[in-house]
Design a protein around this motif. Sequence first.
Motif, PDB file in Angstrom:
ATOM      1  N   LYS A 159     -44.750   1.603  34.226  1.00 53.59           N
ATOM      2  CA  LYS A 159     -45.496   1.939  33.015  1.00 53.59           C
ATOM      3  C   LYS A 159     -46.514   3.050  33.262  1.00 53.59           C
ATOM      4  N   GLU A 160     -47.208   2.966  34.360  1.00 53.66           N
ATOM      5  CA  GLU A 160     -48.245   3.956  34.664  1.00 53.66           C
ATOM      6  C   GLU A 160     -47.660   5.359  34.807  1.00 53.66           C
ATOM      7  N   GLU A 161     -46.456   5.417  35.361  1.00 54.04           N
ATOM      8  CA  GLU A 161     -45.837   6.721  35.639  1.00 54.04           C
ATOM      9  C   GLU A 161     -45.395   7.445  34.377  1.00 54.04           C
ATOM     10  N   ILE A 162     -45.080   6.687  33.312  1.00 58.05           N
ATOM     11  CA  ILE A 162     -44.564   7.357  32.109  1.00 58.05           C
ATOM     12  C   ILE A 162     -45.559   7.321  30.956  1.00 58.05           C
ATOM     13  N   ARG A 163     -46.764   6.916  31.266  1.00 61.41           N
ATOM     14  CA  ARG A 163     -47.793   6.881  30.225  1.00 61.41           C
ATOM     15  C   ARG A 163     -47.967   8.260  29.571  1.00 61.41           C
ATOM     16  N   SER A 164     -47.885   9.295  30.369  1.00 61.35           N
ATOM     17  CA  SER A 164     -48.109  10.644  29.831  1.00 61.35           C
ATOM     18  C   SER A 164     -46.987  11.068  28.879  1.00 61.35           C
ATOM     19  N   VAL A 165     -45.804  10.482  29.058  1.00 62.09           N
ATOM     20  CA  VAL A 165     -44.666  10.858  28.198  1.00 62.09           C
ATOM     21  C   VAL A 165     -44.727  10.136  26.857  1.00 62.09           C
ATOM     22  N   VAL A 166     -45.073   8.843  26.880  1.00 65.14           N
ATOM     23  CA  VAL A 166     -44.974   8.024  25.662  1.00 65.14           C
ATOM     24  C   VAL A 166     -46.327   7.619  25.074  1.00 65.14           C
ATOM     25  N   GLY A 167     -47.375   8.059  25.730  1.00 61.74           N
ATOM     26  CA  GLY A 167     -48.716   7.628  25.306  1.00 61.74           C
ATOM     27  C   GLY A 167     -49.064   7.956  23.869  1.00 61.74           C
TER      28      GLY A 167
END
Lengths: 118, 118
Positions: free
Chosen positions: A105-113
């Motif tokens: 989750k932490e790694e893709i936060r920037s994509v789906v935030g």
Amino acid sequence: MTAPTRDIVQYYVVNSELGMSPGKIAAQVAHAATTMTLHCLLNDKSSHATFQAWLNAGQKKIVLRGTEAELLRLSESGYLSIRDAGHTEIPSGSLTVVVLPPADKEEIRSVVGGFKLM
Amino acid sequence: MTAPTRDIVQYYVVNSELGMSPGKIAAQVAHAATTMTLHCLLNDKSSHATFQAWLNAGQKKIVLRGTEAELLRLSESGYLSIRDAGHTEIPSGSLTVVVLPPADKEEIRSVVGGFKLM
């Protein structure tokens, strides 16, 4: 001391501009699920460990909504996208869903935030 | 003379008594899609030809709705069912979706004929 538990999530972004019914949305998201499962099992050997860990933890899925332009941007970034055959409800070739591979989750936060829940 | 084209469909039956949101329904149907894909690829070797033909023809999916009792009956007949972990919206263990393996439409008409579209 135990290792920190990974929170692995698979995100879907649904095109909210198409006015799809709940059943149509479910079918399109399921196309994405089937296609991503095949991809993780058969093509993308590098992701096997994460995919397996995600399955073992209950295959957490989160369904978000976005605009056509937002989905197009994700698709052009290389994320797997579903275009509908157009048998029902919407024109053939409509971009309905973009799906991300299971990831921490932490790694893709920037994509789906920036997306809201469906 | 060409062989008659097979019309292979994968049906999902969603529990309409749980009052799930469209996003929740989509996530549950996607759980069923992932699980059935793994089953067809890894466990049920006898269904490979039909599964592959279904994929090649565009993995047609139809989402139906039923009552809790109807889903329970399908589940008890041996069809793959999804029970929710209960993190959001509904109680843990709720029977959310039953999914049928991809099959010739004519062959499964008797199973799904009574259900309405979602």
